[in-house]
Design an enzyme around this catalytic site. Structure first.
Site, PDB file in Angstrom:
ATOM      1  CB  CYS A 144      -0.505   2.394   4.106  1.00 14.07           C
ATOM      2  SG  CYS A 144      -2.017   1.793   3.382  1.00 14.07           S
ATOM      3  CG  ASP A 145       3.291   1.097   4.459  1.00 12.40           C
ATOM      4  OD1 ASP A 145       2.875   1.579   5.528  1.00 12.40           O
ATOM      5  OD2 ASP A 145       3.072  -0.067   4.108  1.00 12.40           O
ATOM      6  CB  CYS A 175      -0.911  -0.024   1.223  1.00 16.20           C
ATOM      7  SG  CYS A 175      -1.901   1.464   1.400  1.00 16.20           S
TER       8      CYS A 175
END
Ligand code: NAP
Length: 309
Positions: free
Chosen positions: A135-136, A132
């Site tokens: 997300c990261d 993701c």
């Protein structure tokens, strides 16, 4: 309580089905084991869903859909389904918390990201390997990241990652990308993106975090070791190598093909009163816009089925 319809999954397909079913005055229950939204929640900017403002994220779109569903009175529960009996009437759906019955079931369980199958991959998920970018990506500010895959997801997410990373290298197993030409062009024109062709990941090596990635060139058979630049100390790996349908609990209950539930545009499975919507259905084009279309069709077909019961 007997529901008219139970919708399993609250991604775009499930929520669209919920909106149409609840608005059509069906007693509707939506079950979701995790957070609402499915895969699209990981997309920072959705450019190809009609009617959304520029810069809308997957989460923005899902939040609006959830509000709409609630507005029309659909019931939502965060419970994972563990067993179903789809052939009976009413149909039975068991979760970790309880058992529910409904005249119809709409399956909208979507798909999960696939792994590459490289050695030690499982050990480093969340420790240098991510699925993701939204997300990261921020963890890799000004560092070098590697994106595995050559489809729309891989190339789009690689472009997104350039907002954070110093350099993004796309590692693809062929010498031609699968992604749409328009997306490819953006990547080829992005000075932060380069490519390693004809290669796949053989192994991840490290202690707590990925310290080394071994790539095999599929044409020459030669292995290459990828290690972090000395100043960086670490590098990131983002994998986008496709998705597997989420259908384990439906095995033996409905017809499937390569793990996907078989249905045409009418979303009807081979079991009366059971419909399937979104990425989990056998279909050519898997997009948010086609998922919501399936959801609408499934709810309308469910309503018709109930009228005829
Ligand atoms: P995909 O189209 O199935 O592409 C998967 C990519 O991963 C392919 O390039 C494939 O290589 C590669 N791959 C598969 N297994 C691998 C392995 N074990 N090791 C290394 N590489 C591997 O998946 P996707 O990109 O996630 O897209 C899924 C669906 O969503 C598609 O229908 C796509 O069009 C859609 N989508 C659309 C958008 C958009 O329109 N904006 C954005 C994201 C996704 P090969 O090419 O050699 O098979």
């Amino acid at each position: 309580m007997l529901y008219d319809t139970i919708i399993i999954g609250s991604g775009p397909a499930g929520l669209a089905a919920g909106l149409y079913a609840a608005r059509g005055k069906l007693k509707t229950l939506i079950l979701e084991k995790e957070m609402d939204g499915g895969q699209i929640v990981g997309t920072a900017e959705v450019e190809n869903y009609p009617g959304t403002k520029a810069g809308s994220s997957g989460l923005d779109i899902i939040n609006t859909m959830v509000e709409q569903v609630k507005h029309f009175g659909a019931e939502k529960k965060q419970e994972g389904v563990i067993e179903v009996d789809l052939k009976s009437q009413p149909k039975k759906v068991k979760t970790e918390e309880g058992e529910y019955e409904a005249k119809t079931v709409i399956i909208a369980t979507g798909a999960l990201p696939r792994n590459t199958g490289a050695v030690n991959e499982d050990k480093f998920i969340g420790r240098g390997i991510s699925f993701c970018a939204t997300c990261d990506a921020a963890f890799y500010e000004d560092l070098h990241v590697y994106v595995i895959g050559g489809g729309d997801s891989a190339v789009e997410e690689a472009i997104y990652l350039t907002k954070y990373a110093r350099k993004v290298t796309i590692v693809h197993r062929r010498d031609e990308l699968r992604a749409a030409k328009s997306i490819q062009e953006k990547a080829f024109n992005n000075p932060k993106i380069d490519f390693i062709w004809d290669s796949q990941v053989k192994e991840f090596v490290g202690d707590m975090m990925v310290e080394k990635m071994i790539l095999t060139n599929l044409k020459t058979g030669e292995d290459t070791e990828i290690v972090p630049n000395e100043d960086d100390g670490i590098f990131g790996v983002f994998e986008f190598v496709g998705y597997s349908p989420n259908t384990k609990i439906f095995e033996g209950q409905v017809a499937m093909e390569k793990g996907y539930i078989v249905a045409g545009e009418d979303t009807k499975t081979d079991v009366d009163g059971v419909f399937v919507a979104g990425d989990v259905r056998t279909k050519d084009v898997r997009q948010v816009v086609t998922a919501v279309s399936d959801g609408a069709v499934a709810a309308l077909k469910a309503e018709k089925y109930i009228d005829e019961l």
